[in-house]
Write a protein that holds these residues in place. Sequence first.
Motif, PDB file in Angstrom:
ATOM      1  N   ALA A 193      36.711 -15.535  33.625  1.00 33.91           N
ATOM      2  CA  ALA A 193      35.377 -15.997  33.974  1.00 33.91           C
ATOM      3  C   ALA A 193      34.353 -15.467  32.988  1.00 33.91           C
ATOM      4  O   ALA A 193      34.598 -14.481  32.279  1.00 33.91           O
ATOM      5  N   THR A 194      33.210 -16.109  32.969  1.00 32.68           N
ATOM      6  CA  THR A 194      32.037 -15.564  32.290  1.00 32.68           C
ATOM      7  C   THR A 194      31.292 -14.717  33.307  1.00 32.68           C
ATOM      8  O   THR A 194      30.982 -15.183  34.410  1.00 32.68           O
ATOM      9  N   LEU A 195      31.043 -13.466  32.957  1.00 35.61           N
ATOM     10  CA  LEU A 195      30.508 -12.510  33.920  1.00 35.61           C
ATOM     11  C   LEU A 195      29.088 -12.106  33.569  1.00 35.61           C
ATOM     12  O   LEU A 195      28.724 -11.991  32.399  1.00 35.61           O
ATOM     13  N   ASP A 196      28.280 -11.907  34.601  1.00 37.65           N
ATOM     14  CA  ASP A 196      27.066 -11.113  34.436  1.00 37.65           C
ATOM     15  C   ASP A 196      27.014 -10.129  35.588  1.00 37.65           C
ATOM     16  O   ASP A 196      27.578 -10.388  36.660  1.00 37.65           O
ATOM     17  N   ALA A 197      26.400  -8.990  35.367  1.00 33.46           N
ATOM     18  CA  ALA A 197      26.511  -7.890  36.316  1.00 33.46           C
ATOM     19  C   ALA A 197      25.163  -7.255  36.576  1.00 33.46           C
ATOM     20  O   ALA A 197      24.284  -7.216  35.706  1.00 33.46           O
ATOM     21  N   GLU A 198      25.031  -6.716  37.789  1.00 30.33           N
ATOM     22  CA  GLU A 198      23.813  -6.021  38.187  1.00 30.33           C
ATOM     23  C   GLU A 198      24.182  -4.805  39.031  1.00 30.33           C
ATOM     24  O   GLU A 198      24.993  -4.901  39.955  1.00 30.33           O
ATOM     25  N   GLN A 199      23.595  -3.677  38.699  1.00 30.60           N
ATOM     26  CA  GLN A 199      23.785  -2.452  39.478  1.00 30.60           C
ATOM     27  C   GLN A 199      22.675  -2.406  40.529  1.00 30.60           C
ATOM     28  O   GLN A 199      21.528  -2.088  40.228  1.00 30.60           O
ATOM     29  N   ILE A 200      22.976  -2.736  41.782  1.00 34.27           N
ATOM     30  CA  ILE A 200      21.918  -2.787  42.788  1.00 34.27           C
ATOM     31  C   ILE A 200      21.814  -1.502  43.600  1.00 34.27           C
ATOM     32  O   ILE A 200      20.753  -1.176  44.136  1.00 34.27           O
ATOM     33  N   LEU A 201      22.930  -0.749  43.698  1.00 32.74           N
ATOM     34  CA  LEU A 201      22.955   0.538  44.388  1.00 32.74           C
ATOM     35  C   LEU A 201      23.957   1.430  43.678  1.00 32.74           C
ATOM     36  O   LEU A 201      24.823   0.935  42.941  1.00 32.74           O
ATOM     37  N   SER A 202      23.865   2.739  43.913  1.00 32.88           N
ATOM     38  CA  SER A 202      24.854   3.688  43.368  1.00 32.88           C
ATOM     39  C   SER A 202      25.159   4.712  44.446  1.00 32.88           C
ATOM     40  O   SER A 202      24.731   5.862  44.388  1.00 32.88           O
ATOM     41  N   LEU A 203      25.914   4.270  45.452  1.00 31.54           N
ATOM     42  CA  LEU A 203      26.135   5.058  46.657  1.00 31.54           C
ATOM     43  C   LEU A 203      27.600   5.413  46.870  1.00 31.54           C
ATOM     44  O   LEU A 203      28.493   4.682  46.451  1.00 31.54           O
ATOM     45  N   ASP A 204      27.828   6.523  47.544  1.00 36.49           N
ATOM     46  CA  ASP A 204      29.060   6.737  48.280  1.00 36.49           C
ATOM     47  C   ASP A 204      28.892   5.942  49.563  1.00 36.49           C
ATOM     48  O   ASP A 204      27.893   6.094  50.274  1.00 36.49           O
ATOM     49  N   SER A 205      29.830   5.070  49.904  1.00 39.06           N
ATOM     50  CA  SER A 205      29.578   4.147  51.010  1.00 39.06           C
ATOM     51  C   SER A 205      29.486   4.835  52.360  1.00 39.06           C
ATOM     52  O   SER A 205      29.047   4.216  53.339  1.00 39.06           O
ATOM     53  N   LYS A 206      29.848   6.108  52.456  1.00 38.14           N
ATOM     54  CA  LYS A 206      29.587   6.834  53.699  1.00 38.14           C
ATOM     55  C   LYS A 206      28.095   6.951  53.964  1.00 38.14           C
ATOM     56  O   LYS A 206      27.661   7.190  55.101  1.00 38.14           O
ATOM     57  N   ASP A 207      27.285   6.780  52.910  1.00 40.05           N
ATOM     58  CA  ASP A 207      25.835   6.872  53.026  1.00 40.05           C
ATOM     59  C   ASP A 207      25.166   5.499  53.127  1.00 40.05           C
ATOM     60  O   ASP A 207      23.935   5.407  53.099  1.00 40.05           O
ATOM     61  N   MET A 208      25.950   4.438  53.246  1.00 40.65           N
ATOM     62  CA  MET A 208      25.404   3.091  53.364  1.00 40.65           C
ATOM     63  C   MET A 208      24.590   2.963  54.652  1.00 40.65           C
ATOM     64  O   MET A 208      24.976   3.483  55.696  1.00 40.65           O
ATOM     65  N   THR A 209      23.452   2.274  54.585  1.00 37.03           N
ATOM     66  CA  THR A 209      22.581   2.075  55.743  1.00 37.03           C
ATOM     67  C   THR A 209      22.310   0.583  55.934  1.00 37.03           C
ATOM     68  O   THR A 209      22.529  -0.221  55.018  1.00 37.03           O
ATOM     69  N   PRO A 210      21.795   0.187  57.101  1.00 33.18           N
ATOM     70  CA  PRO A 210      21.394  -1.218  57.280  1.00 33.18           C
ATOM     71  C   PRO A 210      20.352  -1.683  56.260  1.00 33.18           C
ATOM     72  O   PRO A 210      20.358  -2.857  55.872  1.00 33.18           O
ATOM     73  N   ASP A 211      19.474  -0.804  55.816  1.00 28.47           N
ATOM     74  CA  ASP A 211      18.531  -1.187  54.758  1.00 28.47           C
ATOM     75  C   ASP A 211      19.272  -1.527  53.464  1.00 28.47           C
ATOM     76  O   ASP A 211      18.874  -2.442  52.732  1.00 28.47           O
ATOM     77  N   ASP A 212      20.358  -0.821  53.196  1.00 23.57           N
ATOM     78  CA  ASP A 212      21.165  -1.135  52.012  1.00 23.57           C
ATOM     79  C   ASP A 212      21.880  -2.472  52.183  1.00 23.57           C
ATOM     80  O   ASP A 212      22.063  -3.215  51.215  1.00 23.57           O
ATOM     81  N   TRP A 213      22.301  -2.789  53.418  1.00 24.90           N
ATOM     82  CA  TRP A 213      22.863  -4.121  53.661  1.00 24.90           C
ATOM     83  C   TRP A 213      21.859  -5.198  53.282  1.00 24.90           C
ATOM     84  O   TRP A 213      22.224  -6.211  52.669  1.00 24.90           O
ATOM     85  N   LEU A 214      20.603  -4.985  53.662  1.00 27.85           N
ATOM     86  CA  LEU A 214      19.575  -5.978  53.343  1.00 27.85           C
ATOM     87  C   LEU A 214      19.353  -6.086  51.843  1.00 27.85           C
ATOM     88  O   LEU A 214      19.083  -7.183  51.331  1.00 27.85           O
ATOM     89  N   CYS A 215      19.484  -4.967  51.124  1.00 28.89           N
ATOM     90  CA  CYS A 215      19.402  -5.000  49.662  1.00 28.89           C
ATOM     91  C   CYS A 215      20.541  -5.835  49.091  1.00 28.89           C
ATOM     92  O   CYS A 215      20.320  -6.693  48.213  1.00 28.89           O
ATOM     93  N   MET A 216      21.752  -5.618  49.574  1.00 32.26           N
ATOM     94  CA  MET A 216      22.893  -6.422  49.134  1.00 32.26           C
ATOM     95  C   MET A 216      22.710  -7.886  49.478  1.00 32.26           C
ATOM     96  O   MET A 216      23.006  -8.775  48.671  1.00 32.26           O
ATOM     97  N   LEU A 217      22.217  -8.133  50.690  1.00 32.37           N
ATOM     98  CA  LEU A 217      22.016  -9.510  51.132  1.00 32.37           C
ATOM     99  C   LEU A 217      21.022 -10.233  50.235  1.00 32.37           C
ATOM    100  O   LEU A 217      21.251 -11.384  49.840  1.00 32.37           O
ATOM    101  N   SER A 218      19.926  -9.569  49.901  1.00 28.27           N
ATOM    102  CA  SER A 218      18.914 -10.196  49.046  1.00 28.27           C
ATOM    103  C   SER A 218      19.486 -10.536  47.674  1.00 28.27           C
ATOM    104  O   SER A 218      19.302 -11.652  47.165  1.00 28.27           O
ATOM    105  N   ALA A 219      20.209  -9.573  47.066  1.00 23.83           N
ATOM    106  CA  ALA A 219      20.788  -9.815  45.744  1.00 23.83           C
ATOM    107  C   ALA A 219      21.860 -10.891  45.801  1.00 23.83           C
ATOM    108  O   ALA A 219      21.977 -11.723  44.887  1.00 23.83           O
ATOM    109  N   ALA A 220      22.648 -10.893  46.869  1.00 31.01           N
ATOM    110  CA  ALA A 220      23.702 -11.897  47.002  1.00 31.01           C
ATOM    111  C   ALA A 220      23.112 -13.288  47.205  1.00 31.01           C
ATOM    112  O   ALA A 220      23.595 -14.270  46.620  1.00 31.01           O
TER     113      ALA A 220
END
Length: 313
Positions: free
Chosen positions: A49-76
């Motif tokens: 594939a042709t790829l492009d990439a974005e670093q939206i967070l840099s977390l250990d997922s044990k620290d994931m929060t619902p606000d981070d879900w919304l960040c992922m949702l917006s970028a997705a």
Amino acid sequence: MALPRIRILATGGTIAGETCPGGDITRYRAGVRPVEALLTAVPELGALATLDAEQILSLDSKDMTPDDWLCMLSAACQALADPAIDGLVLLHGTDTLEESAYFLHLALPTGKPVVLTGAMRPADHPEADGPANLLAAVKLAASAEGVGKGVLVVMNGKPHGARHVRKARTSGLDAFESDPDWTTARPDGRFASLARAPLPRVDILPGYAGAPAKLIDACVADGAQGLVLALSGHGSVPSAWEPSLRRAREHGVAILRASRCAGPVIRNANADDDREGWLTAGDLPPPKARVALMLALAAGWDSATRQTCLPTF
């Protein structure tokens, strides 16, 4: 023929981890390496594939929060709305991967392939599994097989549907499993039109021998709008909890019975759910039942709609 274009969204996790100084491979820091370094480590991606990439967070997922879900949702959502993008891959830590995958499964618009992957070993492990998982995820996101399945997870070379995937073991490359097979997965997206506002707080309370009812009162006093009860057996509510649960319902808190065992929890079996105003989780495990209840509350579903729909998720 042009290669499909795949967007990579990185959130950290073990796949981007590095071993802590001292050489002990059982201790590492998650989310250290940037996404560009992860892609460079897998040159075979260029043939898929042709790829492009974005670093939206840099977390250990044990620290994931619902606000981070919304960040992922917006970028997705932004990626999927781009007509030049054919599919999406999200890199995620494994501890809460199943929760994020299910949230996105319910909240993203359906259509283009969306695949989450991670790793059980950090990037500098001599037998790191991240590169193979990344390659498999991109291959699936770029293929016709990934279409019409909703959000998928790839780990250890095996795809899983977001609805049924679970991290079943603490270690080993085969830590993830699902039943039924991923090929039966179907898209959902029932909350795709929901405004991207902060999600209501929903807490999970474990049922165990001697669990104090004060836990319920404390959650309600601290602002919980919903409670998922991760109960023993068939969602058996301790008798000592009943007065606190009734007070919680009087305060407008949604109560959902789930089980710490494999489901289902059947409505009005082993409890009078209709009388108490409790919801039941069907076969949703407590972490995913929490996700579903959060979204149902955010959508403003009334009690009758919640009772009808939540056990069928």
